[in-house]
Design an enzyme around this catalytic site. Structure first.
Site, PDB file in Angstrom:
ATOM      1  CB  SER A 184      67.352 -25.818 -35.292  1.00 12.69           C
ATOM      2  OG  SER A 184      66.985 -26.683 -34.250  1.00 12.69           O
ATOM      3  CG  HIS A 212      67.824 -24.789 -39.297  1.00  3.83           C
ATOM      4  ND1 HIS A 212      67.253 -23.533 -39.281  1.00  3.83           N
ATOM      5  CD2 HIS A 212      67.064 -25.556 -38.487  1.00  3.83           C
ATOM      6  CE1 HIS A 212      66.217 -23.528 -38.475  1.00  3.83           C
ATOM      7  NE2 HIS A 212      66.074 -24.752 -37.972  1.00  3.83           N
ATOM      8  CE  LYS A 243      62.852 -24.957 -39.945  1.00  5.72           C
ATOM      9  NZ  LYS A 243      63.113 -26.240 -39.311  1.00  5.72           N
TER      10      LYS A 243
END
Ligand code: PLP
Length: 396
Positions: A184, A212, A243
């Protein structure tokens, strides 16, 4: 509170400030999107994990609102008592199908998913072999397990082999290799095919954290296994709905049936924490449905990533190499990174400076993140602001 105690805490805080490590919160008054308002001022946002721009997507919002109206604000129960809703089961099936795994189990967050998995799957006879750059939630989850711990230098396959051998030499019963799919803070992609080769050589299982990656990387957004060609050789995947997949909250583990079944029996963050609200599950289901088909959004994200990266490199900024939408601009010094972040904010670009303990000392940076929710004009604006602030501060 006891005088001495409060004073000690205040001194600790002063120390954090003196080192330039104090983190303050940006208060957003709008929805999360390419342009946000902070204190009534519009800013281009380069620091959300909103890679496909789904956090404010009308279809995702509508799915959530419909579920909110129909099913209320939440379950007021953990899953195994009376907190399991049909939408939880649908989301679990959706995640499993999307990531091509037997089954999936939901958690309140990926932090919880990573917090619960190691202790559940591994005993003192077992070994976990963890990349040194792994996310804090993996580090904490590994700490909670009784398994022997081995660490390998980031993406260093020789070191991984040494650590696997050490675990064997120590008589490990089962071995689990764990890595972030995308790191990340650096944006590096794990070397999954080689990791899976070593896992085969040493009969180890592989767990990756795809926070991610899921939704925006690889074919159909299936993440780093799809991107690197490792595919189904990766055994277990943890991820988040906080996310790319809608930006609300919630985490998951997807993997072989016995893994998911045992987590349902034993994972403490699953057993002892409230179920996700049905509205959040409904939004996540819609977000996955959109992400799977979102080649257009992924193309926009890729275009922004390439353009922003090359413009900043050409201007003389020190960037970490990479190809993901995480583009770290290295300032090295924490105070300098904070100064640069402030200068950019003054120019209307929302960025965040990262320093110790989030990244190692001396590796302070501004981590920029691209989003399909940003327009080409937003990117032009951000490039100009970086060049202006970089010149003002003598960085370029
Ligand atoms: C964000 C993140 C997490 C935590 O996810 P949440 O769902 O926000 O708790 C875990 N691992 C990695 C690699 C992350 O980037």
């Amino acid at each position: 509170m006891m005088d001495g105690f409060a004073q000690h805490l205040s001194q600790t805080l002063d120390g954090i400030r003196d080192e330039g490590l104090f983190k303050s919160e940006m208060v957003i008054g709008s929805a999360q999107k390419g342009e946000v308002t902070v204190g009534g001022r519009t800013m281009v946002n380069l620091c959300a994990n909103n890679y496909l721009g789904l956090a404010n997507d009308p279809e995702v919002v509508e799915a959530s609102v419909r579920a909110l109206e129909k099913y209320g604000s939440g379950m007021a129960s953990v899953r195994f008592i009376c907190g399991t809703h049909e939408l939880h089961k649908e989301l679990e099936r959706t995640v499993a199908r999307y990531l091509e795994k037997d089954d999936a189990i939901l958690f309140g967050s990926c932090f919880d998913a990573n917090g619960g998995i190691f202790e559940t799957l591994l005993g003192p006879e077992d070994a976990v072999i963890s990349d040194t750059l792994n996310h804090a939630s993996i580090i904490d989850g590994v700490r909670l397990s009784k398994a022997r711990r081995y660490r390998f230098h980031t993406s260093d396959m020789d070191d991984l082999r040494l650590q696997l051998q050490a675990a064997d030499d120590d008589g490990a019963r089962f071995k689990l290799i764990v890595t972030d799919g995308v790191f990340s803070m650096d944006g590096y992609i794990a070397r999954l095919p080689e990791i899976c080769d070593l896992a085969e050589d040493y009969k180890a299982a592989v767990l990756i954290d795809e926070c991610h990656a899921t939704g925006h990387l690889g074919e159909k957004g299936r993440g780093t296994p799809a991107l690197t060609g490792a595919g189904n050789r990766v055994d277990i995947i943890s991820g988040t709905f906080g996310k790319t997949l809608g930006g609300a909250m919630g985490g998951f583990i997807a993997g072989p049936q016995p893994v998911v079944d045992l987590l349902r029996q034993r994972a403490r963050p699953y057993l002892f924490s409230n179920a996700l609200p049905p509205s959040v599950a409904a939004g996540a289901i819609k977000a996955i449905e959109i992400a799977e088909k979102a080649d257009d959004r992924r193309a926009t994200l890729d275009r922004h990533t390439k353009r922003f990266r090359s413009a900043l490199a050409d201007a003389g900024f020190d960037l970490l190499p990479g190809e993901t939408p995480i583009i770290p601009v290295m300032l090295h010094d924490a105070v300098k990174a904070q100064g640069m972040a402030r200068a950019l904010q003054d120019k209307g670009v929302l960025v965040s400076a990262f320093s110790f303990p989030v990244v190692p000392k001396g590796k302070a940076r501004i981590r920029t993140q691209m989003s399909a929710g940003l327009s080409d004009d937003n990117i032009s604006f951000a490039i100009d602001a970086f060049i202006g602030a970089g010149k003002d501060l003598g960085i370029i």
